[in-house]
Design an enzyme around this catalytic site. Structure first.
Site, PDB file in Angstrom:
ATOM      1  N   TYR A   1      -5.924   9.004   2.144  1.00 36.57           N
ATOM      2  CA  TYR A   1      -5.972   9.583   3.488  1.00 36.57           C
ATOM      3  C   TYR A   1      -4.732  10.432   3.723  1.00 36.57           C
ATOM      4  O   TYR A   1      -3.719  10.280   3.026  1.00 36.57           O
ATOM      5  CB  TYR A   1      -6.132   8.500   4.568  1.00 36.57           C
ATOM      6  CG  TYR A   1      -4.976   7.536   4.697  1.00 36.57           C
ATOM      7  CD1 TYR A   1      -3.839   7.867   5.429  1.00 36.57           C
ATOM      8  CD2 TYR A   1      -5.022   6.271   4.105  1.00 36.57           C
ATOM      9  CE1 TYR A   1      -2.775   6.982   5.557  1.00 36.57           C
ATOM     10  CE2 TYR A   1      -3.968   5.384   4.226  1.00 36.57           C
ATOM     11  CZ  TYR A   1      -2.847   5.746   4.959  1.00 36.57           C
ATOM     12  OH  TYR A   1      -1.789   4.865   5.074  1.00 36.57           O
TER      13      TYR A   1
ATOM     14  N   ASP B   1     -27.704 -20.515  18.903  1.00 36.16           N
ATOM     15  CA  ASP B   1     -28.964 -21.214  19.168  1.00 36.16           C
ATOM     16  C   ASP B   1     -29.104 -22.336  18.160  1.00 36.16           C
ATOM     17  O   ASP B   1     -28.742 -22.193  16.992  1.00 36.16           O
ATOM     18  CB  ASP B   1     -30.165 -20.263  19.184  1.00 36.16           C
ATOM     19  CG  ASP B   1     -30.421 -19.580  17.845  1.00 36.16           C
ATOM     20  OD1 ASP B   1     -29.495 -19.496  17.000  1.00 36.16           O
ATOM     21  OD2 ASP B   1     -31.555 -19.109  17.637  1.00 36.16           O
TER      22      ASP B   1
ATOM     23  N   HIS C   1       0.880  -1.166   0.000  1.00 33.75           N
ATOM     24  CA  HIS C   1       0.000   0.000   0.000  1.00 33.75           C
ATOM     25  C   HIS C   1       0.920   1.218   0.000  1.00 33.75           C
ATOM     26  O   HIS C   1       1.894   1.263   0.736  1.00 33.75           O
ATOM     27  CB  HIS C   1      -0.892  -0.100   1.235  1.00 33.75           C
ATOM     28  CG  HIS C   1      -1.338   1.173   1.852  1.00 33.75           C
ATOM     29  ND1 HIS C   1      -2.126   2.071   1.194  1.00 33.75           N
ATOM     30  CD2 HIS C   1      -1.146   1.677   3.089  1.00 33.75           C
ATOM     31  CE1 HIS C   1      -2.377   3.094   2.014  1.00 33.75           C
ATOM     32  NE2 HIS C   1      -1.800   2.877   3.153  1.00 33.75           N
TER      33      HIS C   1
HETATM   34  P1  FAD Z   1       4.064  -6.433  12.356  1.00 33.57           P
HETATM   35  O1  FAD Z   1       4.289  -5.080  12.838  1.00 33.57           O
HETATM   36  O2  FAD Z   1       4.391  -6.736  10.949  1.00 33.57           O
HETATM   37  O3  FAD Z   1       4.832  -7.390  13.314  1.00 33.57           O
HETATM   38  C1  FAD Z   1       5.068  -8.740  13.013  1.00 33.57           C
HETATM   39  C2  FAD Z   1       6.456  -9.074  13.472  1.00 33.57           C
HETATM   40  O4  FAD Z   1       6.650 -10.475  13.335  1.00 33.57           O
HETATM   41  C3  FAD Z   1       7.519  -8.397  12.643  1.00 33.57           C
HETATM   42  O5  FAD Z   1       8.239  -7.521  13.442  1.00 33.57           O
HETATM   43  C4  FAD Z   1       8.339  -9.550  12.110  1.00 33.57           C
HETATM   44  O6  FAD Z   1       9.718  -9.269  12.077  1.00 33.57           O
HETATM   45  C5  FAD Z   1       7.996 -10.663  13.073  1.00 33.57           C
HETATM   46  N1  FAD Z   1       8.210 -11.982  12.470  1.00 33.57           N
HETATM   47  C6  FAD Z   1       7.671 -12.445  11.334  1.00 33.57           C
HETATM   48  N2  FAD Z   1       8.113 -13.666  11.064  1.00 33.57           N
HETATM   49  C7  FAD Z   1       8.968 -13.988  12.066  1.00 33.57           C
HETATM   50  C8  FAD Z   1       9.762 -15.121  12.365  1.00 33.57           C
HETATM   51  N3  FAD Z   1       9.777 -16.199  11.569  1.00 33.57           N
HETATM   52  N4  FAD Z   1      10.509 -15.106  13.479  1.00 33.57           N
HETATM   53  C9  FAD Z   1      10.509 -14.043  14.299  1.00 33.57           C
HETATM   54  N5  FAD Z   1       9.781 -12.938  14.066  1.00 33.57           N
HETATM   55  C10 FAD Z   1       9.025 -12.916  12.963  1.00 33.57           C
HETATM   56  N6  FAD Z   1      -2.839   0.656  10.433  1.00 33.57           N
HETATM   57  C11 FAD Z   1      -3.569   1.559  11.080  1.00 33.57           C
HETATM   58  O7  FAD Z   1      -4.275   1.208  12.011  1.00 33.57           O
HETATM   59  N7  FAD Z   1      -3.571   2.862  10.734  1.00 33.57           N
HETATM   60  C12 FAD Z   1      -2.814   3.307   9.713  1.00 33.57           C
HETATM   61  O8  FAD Z   1      -2.810   4.486   9.413  1.00 33.57           O
HETATM   62  C13 FAD Z   1      -2.038   2.389   9.000  1.00 33.57           C
HETATM   63  N8  FAD Z   1      -1.332   2.784   7.944  1.00 33.57           N
HETATM   64  C14 FAD Z   1      -0.525   1.905   7.303  1.00 33.57           C
HETATM   65  C15 FAD Z   1       0.263   2.369   6.289  1.00 33.57           C
HETATM   66  C16 FAD Z   1       1.138   1.511   5.640  1.00 33.57           C
HETATM   67  C17 FAD Z   1       1.980   2.028   4.555  1.00 33.57           C
HETATM   68  C18 FAD Z   1       1.168   0.149   6.033  1.00 33.57           C
HETATM   69  C19 FAD Z   1       2.084  -0.803   5.370  1.00 33.57           C
HETATM   70  C20 FAD Z   1       0.350  -0.313   7.032  1.00 33.57           C
HETATM   71  C21 FAD Z   1      -0.498   0.560   7.681  1.00 33.57           C
HETATM   72  N9  FAD Z   1      -1.333   0.126   8.704  1.00 33.57           N
HETATM   73  C22 FAD Z   1      -2.073   1.031   9.394  1.00 33.57           C
HETATM   74  C23 FAD Z   1      -1.439  -1.292   9.070  1.00 33.57           C
HETATM   75  C24 FAD Z   1      -0.581  -1.612  10.282  1.00 33.57           C
HETATM   76  O9  FAD Z   1       0.689  -1.106  10.101  1.00 33.57           O
HETATM   77  C25 FAD Z   1      -0.488  -3.098  10.509  1.00 33.57           C
HETATM   78  O10 FAD Z   1      -1.739  -3.695  10.382  1.00 33.57           O
HETATM   79  C26 FAD Z   1       0.067  -3.416  11.902  1.00 33.57           C
HETATM   80  O11 FAD Z   1       1.227  -2.700  12.146  1.00 33.57           O
HETATM   81  C27 FAD Z   1       0.344  -4.880  12.060  1.00 33.57           C
HETATM   82  O12 FAD Z   1       0.958  -5.129  13.296  1.00 33.57           O
HETATM   83  P2  FAD Z   1       1.480  -6.561  13.676  1.00 33.57           P
HETATM   84  O13 FAD Z   1       2.058  -6.469  15.023  1.00 33.57           O
HETATM   85  O14 FAD Z   1       0.404  -7.540  13.447  1.00 33.57           O
HETATM   86  O15 FAD Z   1       2.539  -6.910  12.555  1.00 33.57           O
HETATM   87  N1  THG Z   2     -33.815 -24.733  11.431  1.00 29.53           N
HETATM   88  C1  THG Z   2     -33.093 -25.670  12.053  1.00 29.53           C
HETATM   89  N2  THG Z   2     -32.076 -25.364  12.865  1.00 29.53           N
HETATM   90  C2  THG Z   2     -31.732 -24.069  13.063  1.00 29.53           C
HETATM   91  C3  THG Z   2     -32.456 -23.042  12.437  1.00 29.53           C
HETATM   92  C4  THG Z   2     -33.514 -23.395  11.596  1.00 29.53           C
HETATM   93  N3  THG Z   2     -30.671 -23.770  13.846  1.00 29.53           N
HETATM   94  C5  THG Z   2     -30.136 -22.444  13.821  1.00 29.53           C
HETATM   95  C6  THG Z   2     -31.224 -21.432  13.774  1.00 29.53           C
HETATM   96  N4  THG Z   2     -32.125 -21.730  12.681  1.00 29.53           N
HETATM   97  C7  THG Z   2     -31.956 -21.507  15.089  1.00 29.53           C
HETATM   98  N5  THG Z   2     -32.993 -20.535  15.200  1.00 29.53           N
HETATM   99  C8  THG Z   2     -34.301 -20.849  15.437  1.00 29.53           C
HETATM  100  C9  THG Z   2     -35.107 -19.872  15.969  1.00 29.53           C
HETATM  101  C10 THG Z   2     -36.433 -20.162  16.302  1.00 29.53           C
HETATM  102  C11 THG Z   2     -36.928 -21.427  16.066  1.00 29.53           C
HETATM  103  C12 THG Z   2     -36.135 -22.393  15.478  1.00 29.53           C
HETATM  104  C13 THG Z   2     -34.809 -22.100  15.178  1.00 29.53           C
HETATM  105  C14 THG Z   2     -38.306 -21.770  16.491  1.00 29.53           C
HETATM  106  N6  THG Z   2     -38.732 -21.296  17.671  1.00 29.53           N
HETATM  107  C15 THG Z   2     -40.074 -21.558  18.189  1.00 29.53           C
HETATM  108  C16 THG Z   2     -40.498 -20.385  19.074  1.00 29.53           C
HETATM  109  O1  THG Z   2     -39.632 -19.650  19.537  1.00 29.53           O
HETATM  110  O2  THG Z   2     -41.666 -20.267  19.283  1.00 29.53           O
HETATM  111  C17 THG Z   2     -40.152 -22.830  18.968  1.00 29.53           C
HETATM  112  C18 THG Z   2     -39.376 -22.845  20.235  1.00 29.53           C
HETATM  113  C19 THG Z   2     -39.695 -24.029  21.104  1.00 29.53           C
HETATM  114  O3  THG Z   2     -40.672 -24.728  20.872  1.00 29.53           O
HETATM  115  O4  THG Z   2     -38.886 -24.236  22.049  1.00 29.53           O
HETATM  116  O5  THG Z   2     -38.998 -22.463  15.798  1.00 29.53           O
HETATM  117  O6  THG Z   2     -34.174 -22.549  10.974  1.00 29.53           O
HETATM  118  N7  THG Z   2     -33.384 -26.950  11.858  1.00 29.53           N
END
Ligand code: FAD
Ligand code: THG
Length: 814
Positions: free
Chosen positions: A263, A548, A229
């Site tokens: 930005y 659920d 980026h």
């Molecule tokens: P990293 O900082 O990459 O840390 C991972 C570390 O793991 C590294 O230091 C690496 O050396 C280590 N590592 C990897 N492999 C090994 C290994 N085998 N052994 C030992 N160590 C290892 N984010 C924002 O929120 N705001 C921003 O404005 C923003 N701007 C950005 C602009 C740019 C140009 C870029 C590139 C990124 C930007 N980001 C921004 C994103 C942000 O920088 C990253 O998402 C964040 O820093 C990731 O952090 P991290 O700790 O996960 O990874």
């Molecule tokens: N069908 C089946 N499984 C499911 C869903 C489904 N699992 C995930 C999700 N959907 C679960 N959600 C619901 C929500 C409500 C009901 C069934 C699944 C339902 N409720 C009745 C009531 O609240 O009146 C009966 C309750 C009871 O008798 O205890 O029917 O779509 N297979």
């Protein structure tokens, strides 16, 4: 302080970027003090993405989880200092609109902010200019100003957290390259480096975009793609001379110009510019140069000016002060993108003790670290993390080809105005039900979910919609919607409809211990005779609703579960004893919901079994035949009508569809899609897990207390429920007052003019003639007046008594 009885577990964190450092701080703060953080590069700036991050922190997001993570990062970094320098500079944030479409989007973003409790205000072009004097206000329609956003100083925040963690016993070792993960019996045991082996009970990969490399060592898929980026800095600008204190570098809000994927932030008298406008520039994490061989650092690739050229024009269009300026410095910086833009967090089930904390922005880093630390220490994060859970990816969503395509698309769309229903375009189709060909013939309008093609309505039903009178919709809520959905909903309430329920996740649980196990894992009583179906909940230890389920007891030792997501299977498998087997049967099977007052007339002639109300009761299941097709039939209905879910194996699916379709012709059967489905289930008050409730909510708050049997014996989460007091918030049914109004979900709800909660899911209720919206609100009496804010408009609504439709259950129990 007394010494703990058992020593804390040994934790090795791979990566000393912002995530690794934050995690060491959060773990040691919770008493897990035996923490070793390893990094291949030198500390405190080892050369990962953090080492050059410009640190913009915008908190507003459609995701409440991400917003909460960012909120904690801001709160925490504001309290950290190194050598008198603060780790956060609260200059505020400003997002600009230069198009009507964006201006509407900023209104929606202001809505998210109000929903999640973020201070923010839509402001005029003049106010934008006051906040950012270099702007050409004539180009701007308005802005969204968030005064609490700002700049994180990521490397400083690393140092501050390192120091704190070290005081509590953590070690940080630079120049240690991890080369292997050792394991024994499905658990991690040690991390191998070029400078020795580190025994560990828990290993966390916080290796940023190197995640897939560490993942391969552990045999765990890490679905992320590193992309470069562009980030550039101008030379000194006369307009900024003397404006900013060099110690804090910036005083004006961080700025987003999303219409052109740009930005901005201040660097004292220069401006930093980030661009997502260029082509995706993927980087293979396996070929990234090591620290000593990288030209600048491993995460910094050479600037490609040709990719930046159009953006530079856009910058000068918006900020005329740049007309005479130039780019002084630029680089292509690498960081992680995932198929859905969310982080990848959690413990691998295949390799216990191996955790991922990957694809995390600086913005979310402290929040993620806190959640992962809670997860490790307490067994559960306090924040709902289901959207970040590594288990969320389906098998078909973990192939390198899928990850590459989707992640690149995330990059392209990062600032796009995206409708909540907008599907990814590629790779599609991926998963189709056996009825796909028929659905195409009927003109299905497909959207995608979990890799599945899911019909939202069928053009074949268009003639049924012609006679309906429906209120006009605004352009936004009319997207991915059709009046045909109303016709399909009506056909379900008046006749009979077929719904493709194949994507509903199905698990088979078998074995002598199956009943006892499911009794321990869920809240309702399942000790019923074979043939019973039970609606029940999975809770975590704190009483939060993890899911659920419907559980059908098909034989004494065989159960079929209807579940919500892959995380359910994962959760169940993590706790399975030896005498229980769990198998996901979703892919090899399919399901049709046959629902409506004529459902019995459709199905009965196809079988010799008795499908009468007495012969086949509500919430009963049976294995039988319909025509030539062996089916498992369950009498239940998420849409609140008489009918059955009919399951069969995938090979027989098409035959089942055709059998039902033919039998239904004389009854006027229609195929109906998810758009109608969602409307009908909301009228009936059936919750949708992940939207309406999550692990942040108890059953009582979510209105699901009826599915909890405290008297059935112990079950997971029971103790916590015993301690639970009166709910302070409730999932509340609202009806919008104006029959023409619609909202879509996540909008803020105001009580007496103050933000009091947010909408979880919503749909027009075609039977009720009003839009139904469920919302988290403080307990309110039915009849209470509130208003929902929809794209800046106040929409009056009234708290309604539940259920809104068929409270006597006449339609289902007959
Ligand atoms: P990293 O900082 O990459 O840390 C991972 C570390 O793991 C590294 O230091 C690496 O050396 C280590 N590592 C990897 N492999 C090994 C290994 N085998 N052994 C030992 N160590 C290892 N984010 C924002 O929120 N705001 C921003 O404005 C923003 N701007 C950005 C602009 C740019 C140009 C870029 C590139 C990124 C930007 N980001 C921004 C994103 C942000 O920088 C990253 O998402 C964040 O820093 C990731 O952090 P991290 O700790 O996960 O990874
Ligand atoms: N069908 C089946 N499984 C499911 C869903 C489904 N699992 C995930 C999700 N959907 C679960 N959600 C619901 C929500 C409500 C009901 C069934 C699944 C339902 N409720 C009745 C009531 O609240 O009146 C009966 C309750 C009871 O008798 O205890 O029917 O779509 N297979």
């Amino acid at each position: 302080m007394t010494a703990p009885l058992t020593p804390p577990p040994r934790v090795v964190v791979i990566g000393a970027g912002i995530v690794g450092c934050s995690l060491a701080d959060e773990l040691t703060a919770r008493g897990w003090t035996d923490v070793t953080v390893l990094d291949q590069g030198p500390l405190p700036a080892p050369g990962g993405s953090t080492s050059h991050a410009p640190g913009l922190v915008f908190r507003t997001s459609p995701s409440k989880t991400l917003s909460d993570f960012a909120g904690y990062t801001i709160e925490k970094f504001r309290s950290l200092e190194v050598d008198g320098l603060p780790c956060f500079n609260p200059v505020g944030g400003l997002e600009l609109a230069t198009t009507e479409e964006r201006w509407a989007e900023l209104h929606r973003r202001a809505g998210y902010a109000a929903s999640w409790g973020i201070r923010g205000e839509l402001v005029s072009a003049e106010r934008c200019k006051e906040l950012w004097p270099l702007l050409d206000a004539r180009k701007v329609l308005g802005g969204f100003h968030t005064p609490d956003d700002g700049l994180a100083r990521a490397v400083l925040a690393c140092r501050a957290q390192m120091a704190r963690a070290e005081e509590r016993g953590a070690r940080f070792l630079g120049r240690h390259t991890v080369t292997g993960i050792e394991r024994d019996g499905g658990r991690v045991t040690a991390v191998v480096t070029d400078r020795g082996t580190f025994p560990a009970d828990h290993v966390v990969s916080a290796a940023g975009f190197w995640g897939p490399v560490i993942g391969r060592m552990a045999g765990v898929d890490v679905p992320l793609l590193p992309l470069a980026h562009q980030y550039a800095r101008t030379g000194p600008l006369p307009e900024l001379e003397g404006v900013n204190d060099p110690r804090t570098e910036a005083s004006r809000p961080i700025l987003r110009f999303q219409d052109r994927d740009l930005y901005f932030r201040e660097h004292t008298d220069r401006i930093g510019i980030g661009s997502y406008a260029h082509r995706p520039l993927p980087v293979d994490p396996f070929t990234v140069p090591v620290y000593d061989e990288a030209p600048v650092m491993p995460s910094s690739y050479p600037f490609t000016p040709e990719d930046f050229a159009p953006s530079w024009e856009d910058c000068r269009w918006l900020l005329p002060a740049l007309a005479d300026g130039d780019i002084e410095h630029g680089f292509n910086g690498v960081f992680s993108f995932t198929p859905d833009g969310m982080p990848v967090l959690g413990e691998s089930r295949a390799l216990r003790g191996f955790w991922l904390a990957e694809a995390v922005w600086v913005t979310h880093s402290a929040g993620v670290a806190r959640a992962v630390a809670e997860w490790m220490v307490d067994g559960r994060p306090a924040t709902d993390v289901h959207g970040c859970d590594l288990t969320r990816f389906e098998d078909a969503q973990r192939s390198p080809a899928y990850v590459a395509e989707r992640a690149a698309q995330q990059f392209v769309e990062v600032y796009d105005v995206l409708h909540p229903l907008q599907p990814m375009e590629r790779p599609r189709p991926l998963r189709v039900s056996p009825f796909h060909a028929r659905q195409q013939e009927l003109g299905a309008y497909f959207l995608e979910g979990g890799g599945w093609e899911r019909p939202h309505w069928y053009e074949a039903n268009a003639p049924l919609a012609e006679e309906l009178e429906l209120p006009e919709r605004d352009a936004w809520s009319a997207r991915h919607w059709s009046p045909i959905a109303a016709a399909e909903a009506r056909a379900t309430r008046e006749k009979v409809a077929l719904y493709d329920m194949t994507p509903l996740r199905r698990l088979e649980v078998t074995g002598p211990g199956a009943l006892a196990y499911l009794q321990r894992m869920t809240t309702n009583n399942l000790a019923k005779k074979p043939g019973a179906v039970t609606y029940t909940l999975l809770l975590d230890e704190s009483g939060g609703v993890r899911s659920d389920l419907t559980v059908a007891r098909l034989a004494p030792d065989r159960f079929q579960i209807g579940a919500n997501s892959r995380a359910d299977e994962d959760w169940l498998l993590r706790h399975t004893p030896d005498d229980v087997r769990i198998r996901d049967i979703t892919s090899g099977t399919c399901c049709i919901g046959v629902w409506g007052p004529l459902a019995r007339d459709l199905v009965q002639p196809l079988t010799r079994d008795d499908f009468s109300h007495q012969g086949f009761g509500y919430f009963r299941a049976r294995e039988t035949y319909l025509g030539h097709v062996p089916v498992t039939a369950m009498r239940l209905s998420y849409v609140g009508e008489l009918g059955w879910e009919l399951y069969t194996s995938a090979d027989l699916g098409l035959r089942l569809w055709d059998t039902l379709w033919e039998a239904g012709q004389e009854l006027g059967v229609v195929a109906a899609g998810r758009s109608a489905f969602n409307s009908l289930r909301l009228e009936k008050g059936y919750r949708s897990w992940g939207h309406d409730m999550t692990a942040e909510h108890t059953p009582y708050e979510a209105g699901l207390g009826f599915a909890v049997r405290m008297d059935k014996g112990d079950f997971r989460g029971r103790a916590a429920l015993e301690r639970a007091g009166e709910p302070r918030r409730r999932l509340t049914a609202l009806l919008l007052d104006d029959p023409a109004a619609v909202v879509l979900g996540k909008e803020p709800v105001f009580l007496d003019g103050a933000s009091a909660g947010y909408v979880t899911s919503a749909s027009y209720g075609y039977t009720l003639g009003r839009c139904v919206a469920y919302a988290w609100l403080p307990p309110l009496a039915a009849g209470t007046q509130v208003h929902v804010e929809y794209i800046g408009e106040k929409v009056p609504a009234t708290v309604a008594e539940e259920p809104l439709f068929d409270p006597q259950m006449h339609r289902i129990r007959r």
